[in-house]
Design an enzyme around this catalytic site. Sequence first.
Site, mmCIF file in Angstrom:
data_model
loop_
_atom_site.group_PDB
_atom_site.id
_atom_site.type_symbol
_atom_site.label_atom_id
_atom_site.label_comp_id
_atom_site.label_asym_id
_atom_site.label_seq_id
_atom_site.Cartn_x
_atom_site.Cartn_y
_atom_site.Cartn_z
ATOM 1 N N PHE A 114 -11.726 -4.319 -5.228
ATOM 2 C CA PHE A 114 -11.679 -5.149 -4.013
ATOM 3 C C PHE A 114 -11.000 -4.335 -2.900
ATOM 4 O O PHE A 114 -10.006 -4.746 -2.311
ATOM 5 C CB PHE A 114 -10.907 -6.460 -4.247
ATOM 6 N N ARG A 136 0.843 -1.202 0.000
ATOM 7 C CA ARG A 136 0.000 0.000 0.000
ATOM 8 C C ARG A 136 0.877 1.252 0.000
ATOM 9 O O ARG A 136 0.618 2.220 -0.713
ATOM 10 C CB ARG A 136 -0.924 -0.005 1.228
ATOM 11 N N ASP A 140 -7.002 -6.571 -6.088
ATOM 12 C CA ASP A 140 -6.594 -7.369 -4.919
ATOM 13 C C ASP A 140 -7.755 -8.267 -4.499
ATOM 14 O O ASP A 140 -8.358 -8.066 -3.434
ATOM 15 C CB ASP A 140 -6.168 -6.435 -3.778
ATOM 16 N N CYS A 199 -3.740 -13.833 -3.563
ATOM 17 C CA CYS A 199 -3.403 -14.373 -2.239
ATOM 18 C C CYS A 199 -3.780 -15.852 -2.186
ATOM 19 O O CYS A 199 -3.938 -16.419 -1.105
ATOM 20 C CB CYS A 199 -4.098 -13.589 -1.137
ATOM 21 N N ASP A 232 -16.093 -2.400 -3.768
ATOM 22 C CA ASP A 232 -16.141 -3.617 -2.959
ATOM 23 C C ASP A 232 -17.595 -4.086 -2.895
ATOM 24 O O ASP A 232 -18.524 -3.284 -3.023
ATOM 25 C CB ASP A 232 -15.606 -3.378 -1.535
ATOM 26 N N SER A 233 -17.769 -5.373 -2.687
ATOM 27 C CA SER A 233 -19.134 -5.908 -2.572
ATOM 28 C C SER A 233 -19.672 -5.776 -1.150
ATOM 29 O O SER A 233 -20.843 -6.018 -0.910
ATOM 30 C CB SER A 233 -19.155 -7.377 -2.997
HETATM 31 N N1 SAH Z 1 -6.898 -4.477 -0.754
HETATM 32 C C1 SAH Z 1 -7.601 -4.605 0.494
HETATM 33 C C2 SAH Z 1 -7.940 -6.045 0.822
HETATM 34 C C3 SAH Z 1 -8.830 -6.727 -0.189
HETATM 35 S S1 SAH Z 1 -9.591 -8.173 0.421
HETATM 36 C C4 SAH Z 1 -6.770 -3.950 1.589
HETATM 37 O O1 SAH Z 1 -5.623 -3.543 1.337
HETATM 38 O O2 SAH Z 1 -7.256 -3.832 2.716
HETATM 39 C C5 SAH Z 1 -10.738 -8.582 -0.809
HETATM 40 C C6 SAH Z 1 -12.025 -7.763 -0.801
HETATM 41 O O3 SAH Z 1 -12.785 -8.173 -1.937
HETATM 42 C C7 SAH Z 1 -12.956 -7.955 0.382
HETATM 43 O O4 SAH Z 1 -13.189 -6.705 0.974
HETATM 44 C C8 SAH Z 1 -14.279 -8.504 -0.214
HETATM 45 O O5 SAH Z 1 -15.427 -7.929 0.395
HETATM 46 C C9 SAH Z 1 -14.176 -8.051 -1.637
HETATM 47 N N2 SAH Z 1 -14.866 -8.852 -2.660
HETATM 48 C C10 SAH Z 1 -14.946 -10.189 -2.769
HETATM 49 N N3 SAH Z 1 -15.545 -10.547 -3.932
HETATM 50 C C11 SAH Z 1 -15.872 -9.393 -4.562
HETATM 51 C C12 SAH Z 1 -16.484 -9.087 -5.813
HETATM 52 N N4 SAH Z 1 -16.864 -10.051 -6.658
HETATM 53 N N5 SAH Z 1 -16.641 -7.791 -6.150
HETATM 54 C C13 SAH Z 1 -16.256 -6.805 -5.302
HETATM 55 N N6 SAH Z 1 -15.641 -7.036 -4.126
HETATM 56 C C14 SAH Z 1 -15.456 -8.310 -3.757
#
Ligand code: SAH
Length: 393
Positions: free
Chosen positions: A225, A209, A297, A337, A247-248
Amino acid sequence: MPIILKPTREKSLQRRHPWIFSGAIQQEDKALASGSTVDLLANDGHFLARASYSPQSQIRARVWTFNDEPIDANFFRKRIQEAIQQRSTFNLEHDTNAYRLIHAESDGIPGLIVDRYDNVLVLQSLTAGSEFWKETIADLLVEETGIQNIYERSDADVRELEGLPPINKTLRGNLSSFAIPIQEYKLKFNVDIAHGHKTGFYLDQRHNRNRLGEFAKDRDVLNCFCYTGGFSIHALAHDAKSVISIDSSADALSLLQKNIAINNLPTERHTSMEGDVFQLLRKFRDEARSFDLIILDPPKLAPTAAHAEKAARAYKDINLLAFKLLRKGGLLFTYSCSGGIDAGLFQKIIAGAALDANVDAQIIEHLSQGADHPVSLHFPEGAYLKGLICIKN
Ligand code: SAH
């Protein structure tokens, strides 16, 4: 009664890999209590390792030690001390008060994750062995860190494989709030340790980040995400022209909004979108939108190699769309991940995405999890996070 391995099945232990699968076992005492300590012997009867027993799991035993030494509180005290000592040599506390203190197998304590969020430890026990010793370990953590509060987030799905129920509650101390303010570099984040993902925050991406921040100035950024806004907050703090966060999870986006506020960042440059990244990237493509920097991510799409093929298609899909949405000279920060996809395969997937998007791109940096998530050389599975920064030509 010890576990006796089938002939030649001691090889992985001789390479110091800590897992024994049920198929490698010739003889075991099925009455042995879940999580209790058992010796692992080669077929000829010689001692190989001392391990915890997981009667319900395919991973039937996880090694505590390859030495003939007692497994007791003193053993765990030493392992905890080593992990704490190691973290103190990274100078982590210069940048943050939130980091991983114990990274399971890679720190010699299979199944145990401990993350520190300022004055709270969040503990995750994932296996029968870590569960067996949990109360002892909790006492030792209080003694060795001086931190009085431990919250338990043992609610990951993998516990089911060990026959363990989900647990989400205070383990030590008396917390009045589960919203813990932390600091990451010069930025602040609120972490919801009771309801957030994993132990509350994606600590493994901390330095990535920060790296993103170094590229963010004057760019139009799309953070896919985004969770509670880790990359978005760094981008805004480093003068991104605009940031869209997708994000979802509505809860994650609401915490993101708070995180923007506590850092006094310009809300007018930020847009949150609740929705599905796979769909929204298509919509942006159809609308001919474009960006200077895109972050992908996604969550763990392939927990094991068995999920790799399907996950590979999903990774390729979003990366292909991202390459199309990037302007010339734009940057893609792309991550996986997934334990089931190694760094080599991930790079091939991204290359396939660029090819199908008809884009020329270069890798300018390989990324991984931070130093507080070390990887034992004997346990390559510990290296789960891989990332690439690509530049579109
Ligand atoms: N980059 C973030 C961590 C991402 S974790 C950080 O640095 O904190 C992955 C995220 O993807 C989660 O918040 C989850 O809610 C979201 N997610 C999962 N499937 C998704 C989708 N199809 N569309 C949008 N968001 C999604």
